[in-house]
Write a protein that holds these residues in place. Structure first.
Motif, short mmCIF file in Angstrom:
data_model
loop_
_atom_site.label_atom_id
_atom_site.label_comp_id
_atom_site.label_asym_id
_atom_site.label_seq_id
_atom_site.Cartn_x
_atom_site.Cartn_y
_atom_site.Cartn_z
N ARG A 155 -7.02 -5.08 10.04
CA ARG A 155 -5.51 -3.63 8.76
C ARG A 155 -4.35 -4.61 8.44
NH1 ARG A 155 -7.88 -1.50 13.59
NH2 ARG A 155 -6.32 -1.49 14.15
N ARG A 156 -4.57 -4.72 7.75
CA ARG A 156 -3.52 -5.89 7.27
C ARG A 156 -1.85 -4.97 6.62
NH1 ARG A 156 -4.89 -10.55 4.91
NH2 ARG A 156 -6.84 -11.30 6.45
N LEU A 157 -2.98 -3.55 5.89
CA LEU A 157 -1.17 -2.85 5.95
C LEU A 157 -1.55 -1.23 6.35
CD1 LEU A 157 -1.20 -4.05 1.39
CD2 LEU A 157 0.42 -4.68 3.85
N THR A 158 -0.16 -0.67 6.73
CA THR A 158 -0.17 0.66 7.18
C THR A 158 0.32 1.46 5.97
OG1 THR A 158 -0.68 0.07 9.43
CG2 THR A 158 0.10 1.75 8.56
N GLY A 176 -7.20 15.84 -1.68
CA GLY A 176 -6.68 14.75 -1.19
C GLY A 176 -5.27 13.90 -1.33
N VAL A 177 -5.42 12.12 -0.89
CA VAL A 177 -4.40 11.73 -1.11
C VAL A 177 -5.37 10.44 -2.17
CG1 VAL A 177 -2.87 9.38 0.21
CG2 VAL A 177 -3.28 12.50 0.65
N THR A 178 -4.05 9.54 -2.61
CA THR A 178 -4.59 8.51 -3.09
C THR A 178 -3.77 7.53 -2.46
OG1 THR A 178 -4.81 9.75 -5.36
CG2 THR A 178 -4.61 7.58 -5.40
N VAL A 179 -3.98 6.78 -2.22
CA VAL A 179 -3.25 4.89 -1.41
C VAL A 179 -3.60 3.98 -2.60
CG1 VAL A 179 -5.17 4.55 -0.14
CG2 VAL A 179 -2.43 3.52 -0.07
N THR A 180 -2.75 3.23 -3.18
CA THR A 180 -2.59 2.45 -4.02
C THR A 180 -2.13 1.27 -3.84
OG1 THR A 180 -1.60 4.15 -5.94
CG2 THR A 180 -1.76 1.94 -7.10
N VAL A 181 -2.83 -0.12 -4.05
CA VAL A 181 -2.91 -1.06 -2.70
C VAL A 181 -2.79 -2.52 -4.34
CG1 VAL A 181 -4.05 -2.79 -1.28
CG2 VAL A 181 -4.39 -0.55 -0.77
N ARG A 182 -1.99 -3.33 -3.81
CA ARG A 182 -1.93 -4.27 -4.54
C ARG A 182 -2.36 -5.97 -3.98
NH1 ARG A 182 1.35 -4.91 -8.75
NH2 ARG A 182 2.17 -7.90 -7.66
N ALA A 217 0.86 -1.24 -0.10
CA ALA A 217 -0.33 -0.30 0.02
C ALA A 217 0.83 1.35 0.02
CB ALA A 217 -1.25 -0.38 1.14
N GLU A 218 0.93 2.02 -1.50
CA GLU A 218 1.65 3.50 -1.47
C GLU A 218 1.02 4.61 -1.46
OE1 GLU A 218 4.42 1.98 -4.20
OE2 GLU A 218 5.67 1.14 -3.34
N ALA A 219 1.18 5.67 0.11
CA ALA A 219 0.75 6.63 -0.78
C ALA A 219 0.77 7.57 -1.21
CB ALA A 219 -0.62 6.61 1.32
N GLU A 220 -0.12 8.51 -1.86
CA GLU A 220 1.32 9.84 -2.22
C GLU A 220 -0.57 10.83 -2.35
OE1 GLU A 220 0.66 8.83 -6.79
OE2 GLU A 220 2.70 9.48 -6.22
N GLY A 221 0.05 12.31 -2.44
CA GLY A 221 -1.33 13.29 -1.94
C GLY A 221 -0.85 15.06 -1.61
N GLN A 274 -4.74 2.94 6.66
CA GLN A 274 -4.71 1.45 7.41
C GLN A 274 -5.37 0.72 6.14
OE1 GLN A 274 -6.23 2.32 11.46
NE2 GLN A 274 -4.31 2.49 11.94
N VAL A 275 -4.77 -0.24 5.45
CA VAL A 275 -5.39 -0.60 4.64
C VAL A 275 -5.98 -1.94 5.05
CG1 VAL A 275 -5.60 -1.66 2.31
CG2 VAL A 275 -4.63 0.77 3.00
N GLY A 276 -7.39 -2.97 5.10
CA GLY A 276 -7.17 -4.16 5.30
C GLY A 276 -9.03 -5.15 5.05
N ARG A 277 -9.54 -5.77 5.50
CA ARG A 277 -10.53 -6.57 4.88
C ARG A 277 -11.91 -5.80 5.61
NH1 ARG A 277 -10.63 -12.15 4.50
NH2 ARG A 277 -11.85 -11.60 2.60
#
Length: 822
Positions: free
Chosen positions: A814-817, A724-730, A715-719, A806-809
């Motif tokens: 929450r799986r990634l930060t 606002g902010v974009t977070v790109t998640v694989r 998970a990579e955030a930029e902005g 914090q990205v997750g299900r």
């Protein structure tokens, strides 16, 4: 400080505005005042002098009932709004809206009285099945999809109930005391998002009062916030009978007072203008809003509708979409390998709700589908012959229900002399004739009695209970014997008590299975001259023989013991979840908890299907192999259930609201004291409150299992602060079958702040992947995610600092930060 951007203009608005102004200029004062008052329960009057046809409204939100409250005029019944929100899919909500617009056009309806975007503040709210979520961001996303879908079909929406109509207790009079910050960050937020992103053509103001002012007269929230700050240019209609003051309502920004013909508008409004109490310019503003709506939906001559006939969406298969939404909404909250059902397994289906399905909630959201696929129907069609057995188990219906299966009824209308003046069909024991919706040849001034009469063929031998829902003089006769001939009364001041009140048992009759008997319920019609609307409403109710619950549970356990898998369907009832009252607990009604435990003890491979529109307690959840939440799944619910249980489809839902025990719930109060209900929790409701109080729910917000596994890789955030902010998640599907995942992003300040939630939902997206496939998704976190309402400055404040995305299900999984500083 920032304000919400102005809404975009609808194409060709300039030409429509010119047509509106021209029409307005040709109306005299009386005609203008008359236009703002309902001519009956569901429509506004036509004004031929300006080429204006009557504008028709209808209740939703899961179907379009039309102007007749009867099963004679069937409607597609989609799953409940909580189910739609559980899909976490605004595009699917859009498709639902397209279907509903199609249904509205079929029924001659121009405006759908939906969606409901109030929040699940307390789990005791009795009408939560009709709203989406405890979270304002999720609610706004789903609601905007729905509104855009409906209006793409040329039908208007009325987003409701504006605002803080989050419970039913004393809803006509309660004064909800809500801080400005809580209003802005929670309760107003879905409305604001929908105005910004969907440009709704209507808003419905609520019954309740907010901070001392009834919502139908709330100049600040309607004129200054909704119209001023947000740029809303649609019409504002009262909830039915909510408008109480002519001058207060029109000055408070209320355009239309419903229903009619007796309202605070019409002639009283014209007098108020003539007497100098209301400026005619204020009246003109309201008329302009109504004419704009009429132009958009195509009932004002000389104005091009917002959606030309050639631009209407392609026709939608209602049954197929209802089935798709259902299985996409089902939330698998526990699975110890029991699902999907292995091929060749025998199945014991248990539960009264498996046979007599509860597919929608009670109250004004009720529609009448042409057919309902029950769980028993669905599994019987899906499984091989001989693989399915059924046992009723424990019945959740501890009270009478409207007469339905086994009854063949008609309505006979008579005048005071006893002469028949008209007849009508009665597909069920419910009569709801609102306004002019009367059988052919019948008028209110001649109607003296209505008799529901016909036959009942019982499916079980034993003592059957018959009863009555409604107010007034009734005579009840079964098989030639009169059991009740008296006046049924109430001490409630709810004007809809005849529709939503408790059924009263009035007769117990010994009957034999498959042997028809005659039944008759006669109602003495009373229509007060000062009634806000003329309506005839009552119901013949019935309850089947009550067998010993212990015997039924024991029988079900034995049936379960003999099968490879037991599937128990448990449910709430219309007396638990409905408009008109709140819940007193979160328990399943009747002996259903005992049933689940007995079946699970007999068969460890027990799957429990929970058929409720909002949270219930599941005290046995760790004792069963799987728990599947199916909400109120709409008319195709049983077919969708078979799809999911057999593995033909994946349960695609995620929880839109937290499920937990009532004793652990942080916010529960729905009953006012001395007419007031303080929202003392501020901005902490739902998962925000559970986290603040350090309490562990049964199942957290966002939770849901599928039939495959997912690995969150990066998970990579930029902005920037400005955009606002974009977070790109694989994410990789690391399971063995294709599936859909809802990737959720929560924004958490790095430095804890007791006045802010520890984290809140800021973005989400659905992805689909085959086994082994990796998908990259970009989640857009809007600027508002980093803002709070500053009460001292009366505006939005961007809070600089360090955050974690914090990205997750789910809120707890929450799986990634990804850290970010703004």
């Amino acid at each position: 400080m920032t304000k919400a951007p102005q809404v975009p203009q609808v194409p060709n608005d300039k030409a429509r505005e010119d047509a509106v102004e021209a029409a307005l200029g040709r109306l005299d004062l009386d005609a203008k005042a008359r236009l703002l008052a309902g001519q009956d329960s569901w429509s506004l009057p036509e004004l031929p002098e300006i080429g204006l046809r009557s504008l028709v409204m209808s209740d939703g939100p899961i179907g379009v009932r039309g102007t007749r409250w009867t099963a004679d005029d069937p409607s597609v019944a989609l799953p409940s709004p909580t189910a739609l929100a559980a899909t976490w899919d605004p595009e699917l909500a859009h498709r639902a809206g397209v279907l509903l617009a199609q249904e509205a056009r079929r029924k001659g309806v121009h405006v759908l009285l939906a969606p409901t975007v109030n929040l699940h503040r307390s789990p005791l709210g009795g009408r939560h099945f009709e709203a989406y979520s405890e979270d304002p961001y999720l609610t706004g996303r789903i609601g905007a999809g729905y509104v855009n879908g409906v209006q793409s079909g040329g039908v208007g929406t009325t987003v409701k109930h504006f605002v803080a109509n989050d419970a039913e207790t004393d809803r006509f009079t309660v004064d909800n005391l809500v801080s400005e910050r809580a209003l802005r960050e929670l309760y107003l937020a879905p409305f604001e998002a929908i105005v910004e992103n969907a440009h709704p053509w209507g808003i419905m103001t609520a019954y309740n009062t907010v901070n001392g002012t009834t919502m139908s007269e709330h100049r600040y929230l309607v004129n200054e916030v909704l119209r001023g700050e947000w740029g809303f240019d649609g019409y504002n209609v009262s909830d039915w009978t909510a408008a109480r003051s002519t001058i207060g309502a029109i000055n408070g920004g209320l355009d239309v007072a419903m229903p009619g013909p007796k309202t605070v508008y019409g002639a009283p409004l014209a007098r108020a203008v003539r007497n100098g109490h209301v400026p005619e310019a204020t009246l003109d503003g309201a008329v302009r809003n109504v004419l704009r709506l009429a132009a958009r939906v195509g009932v004002l001559e000389g104005a091009e509708p917002a959606v030309a006939r050639a631009d209407l969406p392609a026709p939608v298969d209602g049954e197929a979409l209802a089935r798709e939404i259902a299985h996409r909404s089902f939330v698998l909250v526990r699975n110890q390998g029991a699902l999907p059902l292995p091929a060749g397994h025998t199945v014991a289906l248990v539960g009264a709700a498996a046979r007599d399905a509860r597919v929608l909630g009670g109250g004004s959201a009720t529609v009448f589908p042409a057919h309902v696929v029950s769980p028993l129907d669905g599994l019987a069609a899906a499984l091989p012959e001989g693989a399915l057995t059924y046992s009723v188990g424990a019945d959740p219906n501890t009270e009478l229900a409207v007469a339905d299966k086994g009854f063949v009824l008609r309505a006979v209308c008579r005048d005071a002399a006893g002469t028949v003046i008209g007849t009508g069909s009665a597909p069920s024991g419910q009569i709801n004739w609102m306004g002019a919706d009367l059988p052919d040849g019948v008028t209110h001034d001649r109607l003296h009695t209505v008799e529901l009469t016909g036959t009942f063929t019982p499916r079980d031998t034993g003592p059957h209970t018959f009863g009555i829902k409604g107010l007034g003089a009734f005579t009840l006769t079964v098989d030639g014997t009169t059991y009740y001939d008296d006046v049924q009364a109430t001490d409630s001041d709810d004007p809809f008590i005849a529709f939503f009140g408790d059924p009263q048992p009035r007769a117990e009759v010994q009957l034999t299975a498959d042997t028809p008997v005659e039944v008759s319920l006669t109602y003495g019609v009373v229509l007060p001259d000062d009634a806000a609307m003329k309506s005839v409403g009552f119901s013949l109710c019935h309850q089947e023989p009550r067998r010993d619950p212990d015997e039924l549970i024991a029988e079900a356990a034995e049936v379960a013991r003999a099968a490879d898998t037991a599937v128990v369907v448990v449910a709430t009832t219309e007396r638990v979840e409905s408009e008109g009252f709140d819940r007193t607990d979160l328990r399943l009604p009747g002996r259903q908890d005992d049933l689940v435990r007995a079946v699970a003890a007999a068969n460890p491979n027990t799957v429990v299907v929970v058929n409720s529109g909002s949270p219930v307690e599941l005290p046995w959840r760790d004792e069963v192999a799987a728990v599947l939440l199916t909400w109120f799944p709409g008319q195709e619910g049983g077919a969708a259930l078979a799809d999911v249980l057999t593995g033909d489809r994946e349960p695609g839902g995620r929880l839109p609201t937290t499920w937990g025990a009532l004793t652990d719930a942080p916010v529960t109060r729905v009953t006012p004291t001395d007419g007031q209900l303080p929202y003392t929790e501020g901005v902490f409701i739902g998962y925000r409150a559970w986290e603040k109080e350090g309490r562990i729910p049964s199942y957290p917000f966002g939770h849901g299992l599928g039939y495959t596994d997912w690995t969150y890789e990066t998970a990579e955030a930029e902005g920037s602060r400005a955009d606002g902010v974009t977070v790109t998640v694989r994410v990789t599907n690391s399971g063995t079958r294709a599936g859909r995942e809802v990737v959720q992003a929560y924004l958490a300040p790095t430095t804890p702040d007791p006045d802010r939630p520890a984290r809140r939902l800021a973005a989400f997206a659905g992805i689909e992947a085959a086994p082994g496939e990796t998908v990259e998704v970009a989640l857009e976190l809007p600027r508002r995610a980093f803002e709070i309402w500053d009460e001292s400055a009366n505006g939005w404040a961007f809070v600089k600092g360090s955050y974690e995305i914090q990205v997750g299900r789910s809120i707890t999984d929450r799986r990634l930060t990804s850290p970010i500083t703004v």
